[in-house]
Design a protein around this motif. Sequence first.
Motif, PDB file in Angstrom:
ATOM      1  N   TYR A 147       0.822  -1.217   0.000  1.00  0.00           N
ATOM      2  CA  TYR A 147       0.000   0.000   0.000  1.00  0.00           C
ATOM      3  C   TYR A 147       0.856   1.267   0.000  1.00  0.00           C
ATOM      4  O   TYR A 147       0.543   2.234  -0.707  1.00  0.00           O
ATOM      5  CB  TYR A 147      -0.933  -0.007   1.205  1.00  0.00           C
ATOM      6  CG  TYR A 147      -1.662   1.300   1.411  1.00  0.00           C
ATOM      7  CD1 TYR A 147      -2.439   1.849   0.397  1.00  0.00           C
ATOM      8  CD2 TYR A 147      -1.562   2.003   2.609  1.00  0.00           C
ATOM      9  CE1 TYR A 147      -3.102   3.052   0.568  1.00  0.00           C
ATOM     10  CE2 TYR A 147      -2.224   3.208   2.787  1.00  0.00           C
ATOM     11  CZ  TYR A 147      -2.994   3.717   1.770  1.00  0.00           C
ATOM     12  OH  TYR A 147      -3.635   4.916   1.938  1.00  0.00           O
ATOM     13  N   VAL A 167       1.477   2.133  -5.838  1.00  0.00           N
ATOM     14  CA  VAL A 167       0.121   2.374  -5.348  1.00  0.00           C
ATOM     15  C   VAL A 167      -0.076   3.844  -5.012  1.00  0.00           C
ATOM     16  O   VAL A 167      -1.104   4.441  -5.346  1.00  0.00           O
ATOM     17  CB  VAL A 167      -0.180   1.492  -4.123  1.00  0.00           C
ATOM     18  CG1 VAL A 167      -1.545   1.814  -3.538  1.00  0.00           C
ATOM     19  CG2 VAL A 167      -0.108   0.024  -4.496  1.00  0.00           C
ATOM     20  N   ARG A 173      -8.183   6.084  -1.685  1.00  0.00           N
ATOM     21  CA  ARG A 173      -7.063   6.147  -0.743  1.00  0.00           C
ATOM     22  C   ARG A 173      -7.559   6.067   0.703  1.00  0.00           C
ATOM     23  O   ARG A 173      -6.939   5.416   1.546  1.00  0.00           O
ATOM     24  CB  ARG A 173      -6.276   7.442  -0.961  1.00  0.00           C
ATOM     25  CG  ARG A 173      -5.031   7.561  -0.083  1.00  0.00           C
ATOM     26  CD  ARG A 173      -4.361   8.906  -0.317  1.00  0.00           C
ATOM     27  NE  ARG A 173      -3.728   8.961  -1.612  1.00  0.00           N
ATOM     28  CZ  ARG A 173      -2.462   8.624  -1.838  1.00  0.00           C
ATOM     29  NH1 ARG A 173      -1.710   8.185  -0.850  1.00  0.00           N
ATOM     30  NH2 ARG A 173      -1.948   8.721  -3.052  1.00  0.00           N
ATOM     31  N   ALA A 232      -8.470   2.491   1.378  1.00  0.00           N
ATOM     32  CA  ALA A 232      -7.261   1.678   1.486  1.00  0.00           C
ATOM     33  C   ALA A 232      -6.583   1.894   2.841  1.00  0.00           C
ATOM     34  O   ALA A 232      -6.082   0.942   3.460  1.00  0.00           O
ATOM     35  CB  ALA A 232      -6.299   2.010   0.347  1.00  0.00           C
ATOM     36  N   LEU A 283      -5.869  -0.829   5.869  1.00  0.00           N
ATOM     37  CA  LEU A 283      -4.619  -0.997   6.597  1.00  0.00           C
ATOM     38  C   LEU A 283      -4.873  -0.962   8.098  1.00  0.00           C
ATOM     39  O   LEU A 283      -4.312  -1.761   8.856  1.00  0.00           O
ATOM     40  CB  LEU A 283      -3.626   0.102   6.194  1.00  0.00           C
ATOM     41  CG  LEU A 283      -2.287   0.114   6.940  1.00  0.00           C
ATOM     42  CD1 LEU A 283      -1.536  -1.206   6.722  1.00  0.00           C
ATOM     43  CD2 LEU A 283      -1.429   1.293   6.495  1.00  0.00           C
ATOM     44  N   TYR A 299      -7.210  -1.742  -5.582  1.00  0.00           N
ATOM     45  CA  TYR A 299      -8.185  -1.871  -4.512  1.00  0.00           C
ATOM     46  C   TYR A 299      -8.609  -3.316  -4.299  1.00  0.00           C
ATOM     47  O   TYR A 299      -8.734  -3.787  -3.164  1.00  0.00           O
ATOM     48  CB  TYR A 299      -9.409  -1.004  -4.817  1.00  0.00           C
ATOM     49  CG  TYR A 299     -10.217  -0.720  -3.595  1.00  0.00           C
ATOM     50  CD1 TYR A 299      -9.713   0.101  -2.596  1.00  0.00           C
ATOM     51  CD2 TYR A 299     -11.475  -1.278  -3.417  1.00  0.00           C
ATOM     52  CE1 TYR A 299     -10.445   0.361  -1.461  1.00  0.00           C
ATOM     53  CE2 TYR A 299     -12.215  -1.021  -2.284  1.00  0.00           C
ATOM     54  CZ  TYR A 299     -11.692  -0.198  -1.316  1.00  0.00           C
ATOM     55  OH  TYR A 299     -12.423   0.048  -0.185  1.00  0.00           O
ATOM     56  N   LEU A 321      -5.845  -5.123  -2.478  1.00  0.00           N
ATOM     57  CA  LEU A 321      -5.813  -4.826  -1.047  1.00  0.00           C
ATOM     58  C   LEU A 321      -6.961  -5.518  -0.312  1.00  0.00           C
ATOM     59  O   LEU A 321      -6.783  -6.056   0.787  1.00  0.00           O
ATOM     60  CB  LEU A 321      -5.876  -3.312  -0.823  1.00  0.00           C
ATOM     61  CG  LEU A 321      -4.700  -2.497  -1.375  1.00  0.00           C
ATOM     62  CD1 LEU A 321      -4.912  -1.015  -1.117  1.00  0.00           C
ATOM     63  CD2 LEU A 321      -3.383  -2.953  -0.773  1.00  0.00           C
TER      64      LEU A 321
END
Length: 700
Positions: A39, A44, A55, A58, A62, A576, A579
């Motif tokens: 990420y 990315v 973002r 994402a 995380l 995306y 992730l």
Amino acid sequence: MTLHNIFSKLRKQNKGQYLMLGFCIALSVLLVTSFALMYMGPTVQDILPEGGDTRKMASLLLGITIVGCLIFTVYASGLFFRYKSREYGVLLALGTPKRALKPLLFQELAFLTGISSVIGLILALPMSFAIWKIFDSILLSTDAMKYRFGARGYIVGLLFCVVLTALLFFYGMRFVKKTDIMDILRQSQKTEMVRPIPSWTGKVGLILIFLGLFIATAIPTLIANFLHYEVPAAFNLFYLIALIGIYMFMLSLVAQSSAGRHKDKYYKNLVSISMMRFSAKATTKNMCVATLLLFCCLFSAFYGMYYATQPEIMSIDNQKAFLLHFPIEENQLTGEEIHSLADEYDMTITGYEENEAANLAISYYFTDFSDETSKYFKTDGKQAKLALFFSESAFEQLSGQNVQVDHNTYKTITAVDYKENIWNFIDGLYAVTNPDTDQTYNLSYGGSVEFNALSTISDPYAFILSDQDYQTITASLGTQYMEKIIDFDVKDVESSYEFAKALEMEYVQHASVLSDYMGNYDAIEEKHALEKGEEYELGESIGLTHNMDKVPEDWKYAPQFIVVQHQDFMKNIAIYVMLCLYIFIIMLTSVIIMSYVRGISVATENQALFLSLSKLGANPAYRKRILKQQLKKIFQYPAIIGCSVAWVYSLLMSYFNDWRIVSDEVLNLGKVFLLALLVCTLLYFVYTRTYKKALKILGM
């Protein structure tokens, strides 16, 4: 013999416990750091737009990864301290002072955490690269999506190690602070009997689960649409209702306390029921954590699917593949230059058209938001901003559609299958003003026309006037308010990427200060702001230069090339989805390991009980049935509840996002259901493996 020697022998004797905790620490560090490396990597970060929703989501993923791994590791440390309690209890009973044991425990924790963290950090880079290559072969496969190392991912990994170490030391400190020697000695055999659970607990728990999800997902949308209020972020605390419901429902399943109507079944399974009740709190907590991890697991997969099935940009239905618009006073590309460039790239241009459009000041109704009252309200913007207007014949030429606009009416240009939002009304326009003559003309809504290429060229919409009205309203309008629009197709759109990129660069190099504006810039809004003595932030230059190597972000006159938009869109999707799927893998791995460890602990902690049952004459079949009943609850209940809650939540999100469920969302919900079946099947195989291992531990 020194204490160090004693601890060394104990480590050798119980190396399985050290290996288990070390493995969990290393796995958590590995998962978090490898995710962060992907990420936070340059690839990315360059693709995801600053401040964009992708973002933000994402970053949320995380955060979910970090929280999930922390919970997973803290749970493993609880089992580790549970086994260590016997060793420390014996040493305390023999007269060893706590001040001598405390530094030794912290030395062990520091060494174990340090070694495991280093292993996780070292393996994170090759793992992130391997996972990236797997996704690269499936999703990415473009030169712009090559794996690039970024050191910032390791910063996240190191911070995670620090937080994890601090948590383990905290729990270690709490463990050492126990003062009751007998309590410590009996810690590994200590039962956690709960009070009798009322029969209504499970039913209320189910109600709270669905009530919490409904309130948190549906009520904000309902309030915004019907009461016109924006609920504060604290409203998300209603999700806690669902968490309470999950705990209550799990507790009712684990801690059955009465025979009820099915007395024969109750007394037949009395031993199994009592075993579960004696560890009810620990088991319930474990099952709740597993349920939440499974929820995150499946919902992340659903969100990845949802993002990947957004409207297909590559489709050229109801639009042209290439669109340019720029101030008519600008010395931009000509049709001859565009055709010449197409010849260089062996592209055949079809349907080439160019025409003009006028920016007129609009008076319209729209929805605004008050920060003071947190309320949405309908407001009247009189000559509030500029919008782009096409004549009837110009629109027909550019779009290839026949359109009929009556006198003193307008048509609104929308995308295909457009659904009106709460901010801008499709019929909100009621008057236009020539900004040079200040002459105002009243208009009424005459319907809408679908044409994707022009639907986003103006804010809030682009509009169509009859030829007669267009000529009348734009009479004496200065050229500074006029724009030229060029649109065309090519025979092979999918092979036009190189041509499109070359055309973009030519377009940027021809651009001048006349088009050096941010995306939401509006000359009328700037005029109103200056008249009030206010600063107009959107009037700043975007730094447009002739030697730029790419199209500037957030540019008012950015070209719309389907093949380029599709490529950028696919990059975002690939990132995306990657992730989200990685979150899916992380959460599922955590659930598998937690359930397996908890299942094995059922066997190790109840060896004496199974031995007593054997001495009392219980045959192997009866003892195996008891073991199965224990393990089934550990695996079965979290799997069913976690998957069900994730599916229901996905359904609610799909519907209340835009008050409908389209075919793609139905397909995604079906995929989530199949994925839930796959997860349950995988957990069943883990259950069978755990059962066989437990049988060996119990000598059956």
